[in-house]
Design a protein around this motif. Structure first.
Motif, short mmCIF file in Angstrom:
data_model
loop_
_atom_site.label_atom_id
_atom_site.label_comp_id
_atom_site.label_asym_id
_atom_site.label_seq_id
_atom_site.Cartn_x
_atom_site.Cartn_y
_atom_site.Cartn_z
N SER A 125 58.69 -40.41 -99.52
CA SER A 125 59.19 -41.77 -99.32
C SER A 125 58.08 -42.79 -99.06
O SER A 125 58.36 -43.97 -98.87
CB SER A 125 60.17 -41.79 -98.13
OG SER A 125 61.40 -41.21 -98.47
N GLU A 126 56.83 -42.33 -99.09
CA GLU A 126 55.74 -43.23 -98.68
C GLU A 126 55.52 -44.39 -99.65
O GLU A 126 54.92 -45.40 -99.29
CB GLU A 126 54.44 -42.45 -98.50
CG GLU A 126 53.89 -41.81 -99.76
CD GLU A 126 54.30 -40.37 -99.92
OE1 GLU A 126 53.57 -39.60 -100.57
OE2 GLU A 126 55.37 -39.99 -99.38
N ASN A 127 55.98 -44.27 -100.89
CA ASN A 127 55.68 -45.30 -101.89
C ASN A 127 56.86 -46.21 -102.23
O ASN A 127 56.74 -47.07 -103.10
CB ASN A 127 55.17 -44.63 -103.18
CG ASN A 127 53.85 -43.91 -102.96
OD1 ASN A 127 52.98 -44.39 -102.23
ND2 ASN A 127 53.71 -42.74 -103.56
N PHE A 128 57.99 -46.03 -101.59
CA PHE A 128 59.15 -46.88 -101.87
C PHE A 128 58.84 -48.36 -101.63
O PHE A 128 59.15 -49.23 -102.45
CB PHE A 128 60.34 -46.49 -101.01
CG PHE A 128 61.24 -45.45 -101.61
CD1 PHE A 128 61.97 -45.71 -102.76
CD2 PHE A 128 61.38 -44.21 -101.01
CE1 PHE A 128 62.82 -44.76 -103.31
CE2 PHE A 128 62.23 -43.25 -101.54
CZ PHE A 128 62.95 -43.53 -102.69
N SER A 129 58.26 -48.65 -100.47
CA SER A 129 58.06 -50.05 -100.08
C SER A 129 57.21 -50.80 -101.10
O SER A 129 57.52 -51.93 -101.48
CB SER A 129 57.40 -50.11 -98.69
OG SER A 129 57.29 -51.44 -98.24
N ASP A 130 56.14 -50.16 -101.57
CA ASP A 130 55.30 -50.79 -102.59
C ASP A 130 56.03 -50.90 -103.92
O ASP A 130 55.92 -51.90 -104.63
CB ASP A 130 54.01 -49.97 -102.79
CG ASP A 130 53.05 -50.09 -101.62
OD1 ASP A 130 53.18 -51.05 -100.82
OD2 ASP A 130 52.15 -49.23 -101.50
N ALA A 131 56.79 -49.87 -104.27
CA ALA A 131 57.44 -49.83 -105.58
C ALA A 131 58.45 -50.95 -105.76
O ALA A 131 58.60 -51.49 -106.86
CB ALA A 131 58.12 -48.48 -105.79
N GLY B 49 61.73 -50.27 -93.61
CA GLY B 49 61.45 -51.10 -92.45
C GLY B 49 60.91 -50.40 -91.23
O GLY B 49 60.44 -51.04 -90.28
N VAL B 50 60.96 -49.06 -91.22
CA VAL B 50 60.44 -48.31 -90.07
C VAL B 50 59.71 -47.07 -90.58
O VAL B 50 59.91 -46.64 -91.71
CB VAL B 50 61.56 -47.88 -89.10
CG1 VAL B 50 62.20 -49.07 -88.42
CG2 VAL B 50 62.62 -47.06 -89.81
N PRO C 137 58.44 -55.50 -93.13
CA PRO C 137 59.69 -56.23 -92.84
C PRO C 137 60.49 -56.57 -94.09
O PRO C 137 61.72 -56.58 -94.05
CB PRO C 137 59.21 -57.49 -92.13
CG PRO C 137 57.89 -57.14 -91.55
CD PRO C 137 57.27 -56.17 -92.51
N GLU C 138 59.80 -56.81 -95.20
CA GLU C 138 60.49 -57.18 -96.44
C GLU C 138 61.36 -56.06 -96.99
O GLU C 138 62.21 -56.29 -97.87
CB GLU C 138 59.47 -57.59 -97.50
CG GLU C 138 58.70 -58.85 -97.19
CD GLU C 138 57.39 -58.56 -96.45
OE1 GLU C 138 56.45 -59.36 -96.59
OE2 GLU C 138 57.32 -57.52 -95.75
N ASP C 139 61.18 -54.84 -96.48
CA ASP C 139 62.00 -53.73 -96.95
C ASP C 139 63.48 -54.01 -96.76
O ASP C 139 64.31 -53.52 -97.54
CB ASP C 139 61.64 -52.44 -96.18
CG ASP C 139 60.25 -51.91 -96.49
OD1 ASP C 139 59.67 -52.34 -97.50
OD2 ASP C 139 59.77 -51.07 -95.71
N LYS C 140 63.82 -54.78 -95.75
CA LYS C 140 65.24 -55.03 -95.45
C LYS C 140 65.96 -55.65 -96.64
O LYS C 140 67.03 -55.19 -97.04
CB LYS C 140 65.35 -55.94 -94.22
CG LYS C 140 66.77 -56.17 -93.75
CD LYS C 140 66.80 -56.87 -92.40
CE LYS C 140 68.21 -56.94 -91.85
NZ LYS C 140 68.25 -57.46 -90.46
N HIS D 43 67.56 -52.35 -89.95
CA HIS D 43 66.49 -52.67 -90.90
C HIS D 43 66.97 -52.69 -92.35
O HIS D 43 66.16 -52.63 -93.27
CB HIS D 43 65.34 -51.66 -90.74
CG HIS D 43 64.58 -51.85 -89.45
ND1 HIS D 43 64.97 -51.25 -88.28
CD2 HIS D 43 63.47 -52.58 -89.16
CE1 HIS D 43 64.13 -51.59 -87.31
NE2 HIS D 43 63.21 -52.39 -87.82
N THR D 44 68.28 -52.77 -92.53
CA THR D 44 68.85 -52.87 -93.87
C THR D 44 70.00 -53.88 -93.84
O THR D 44 70.42 -54.34 -92.77
CB THR D 44 69.40 -51.51 -94.35
OG1 THR D 44 70.32 -50.99 -93.36
CG2 THR D 44 68.28 -50.51 -94.57
N GLU D 45 70.49 -54.20 -95.03
CA GLU D 45 71.66 -55.07 -95.17
C GLU D 45 72.78 -54.22 -95.79
O GLU D 45 73.10 -54.36 -96.96
CB GLU D 45 71.36 -56.25 -96.09
CG GLU D 45 70.15 -57.07 -95.69
CD GLU D 45 69.70 -58.02 -96.79
OE1 GLU D 45 69.49 -59.21 -96.48
OE2 GLU D 45 69.58 -57.59 -97.95
#
Length: 380
Positions: free
Chosen positions: A111-117, A151-152, A162-165, A205-207
């Motif tokens: 899961s380490e690359n989701f935020s960048d992807a 987000g965490v 933070p933008e992950d949300k 940390h999600t919608e």
């Protein structure tokens, strides 16, 4: 010529009245589909051992775990074995034509690359396209996202921001658009689901109300509530809390969090653990339940727990409040938390009572004898 006597005509009229009343009652009742039973089947170790033995007649979905995220794309890291596994899983549809097979992307270790992807619109489109391209190429039925966690922090070293949300929602929007295009090509419905953490941290940390608009199911990982080997020994997959603390983790509390966050009940899937977690404790008070641990202890899969541990001095106990079993070894002072047939029955009853979508479990190979899947099948 008289076809029916007077008594026969009266009986026929009464039967018609009863049939009409039954039809009216049936029409008044809301339609409730049979609960889903989703198995996570691991391909991350390589070839699935004896895939033909999977009891697909008792399943509605298989989520193949896992597909990686690399360079912004959904990526088959174990291509040689993944492709063989896909072929074997698809072959199981000969025994259950309604079976749906999804790829699950991410998991704890990937899961380490989701935020960048999914940080940008272009990135989300690439990730969506490559995710859907896998199911197009191998004739599969959908995509499951197991991002641990937006987000965490999840595993040490994972990227999160933070933008992950917002990007979590936008990711599903992009994948759903790609799936819709595939549906137009094939004329076959394609699914989009997600596995979610069971704690308050996840909904904060999600919608989830917005994300749920694009999702068919939200699979709550209602297990691993306790994992720290030096923390508190206690239930890791309990249906209800075992204490007076309203914040105590439980499947019931997790379901409530996601309902409050705006996820419809008919999309919520409750998680069942096919494995146990264990702790060594420093005191035999309360048989180790909710006591300070001094270290971890291997719990193992359920078949191992059921068949092997009682002969090694472990005693089974039932927590009426939590609706959860546990094992206690008085000599070694070891506490093990797990799901068994009784707790599975309680969870399935809860699912039906609250009109949830069904259950899912991690992971199929932990109970090769099918003890828990049989219990699910009987309950539904």
């Amino acid at each position: 010529m008289r076809l029916f006597s007077k008594p026969m005509r009266a009986a026929a009229a009464a039967l018609l009245l009863l049939t009409g009343a039954a039809a009216a009652l049936s029409a008044a009742r809301p339609f409730r589909p049979k609960p889903v039973v989703i198995a996570y089947v691991g391909g991350f170790r390589g070839l699935i051992p004896d895939p033909a033995s999977i009891a697909v007649e008792k399943l509605t979905h298989i989520n193949y775990a896992f597909v990686d995220v690399q360079r912004g794309e959904a990526w088959l890291t174990n291509l040689a074995t993944d492709t063989v596994n896909f072929r074997h899983l698809n072959a199981l549809k000969s025994r259950n034509p309604d079976l749906k097979i999804l790829i699950s992307i991410g998991g704890w270790s990937w899961s380490e690359n989701f935020s960048d992807a999914v940080l940008t619109d272009a990135g989300r489109k690439l990730f969506a396209h490559t995710s859907v391209d896998i199911i197009r190429k191998y004739g599969l039925d959908g995509v499951d996202i197991d991002w641990e966690y937006p987000g965490v922090a999840g595993e040490e070293g994972n990227v999160f921001r933070p933008e992950d949300k917002q990007n979590y929602t936008l990711m599903f929007q992009a994948i759903r658009a790609s799936l819709d295009s595939l549906e137009k090509e094939t004329g076959v419905k394609k699914l989009l689901t997600t596995a979610v953490g069971g704690g308050k941290y996840f909904v904060e940390h999600t919608e989830m109300a917005e994300a749920a608009k694009y999702l068919d199911f939200v699979n709550i990982m209602s297990y691993d509530y306790k994992t720290n080997p030096n923390g508190i020994a206690g239930h890791h997959t309990n249906l209800f809390g075992s204490t007076d603390n309203p914040e105590e983790s439980s499947a019931h509390r997790s379901v409530g969090l996601f309902l409050d966050a705006g996820v419809p009940a008919e999309k919520i899937v409750m998680g069942i653990a096919f494995y146990g977690r264990g702790w060594k404790v420093g005191s035999d008070t309360a048989r180790g339940l909710n006591r300070k641990a001094t270290g971890g202890y291997r719990g193992g899969g359920y078949a191992f727990i059921k068949d092997s541990l009682p002969a090694k001095g472990f005693e089974r106990h039932w927590d009426k409040r939590a609706k959860a079993p546990y094992l206690w070894h008085p000599g070694q002072q070891v506490f093990i938390s797990f799901d068994d047939e009784r707790s599975v029955k309680e969870k399935c009853r809860y699912v039906k009572k609250h009109d949830l979508a069904g259950v899912m479990f991690w992971e199929y190979s932990s109970d090769p004898k099918g003890y828990l899947l049989d219990a699910i099948n009987k309950a539904f």
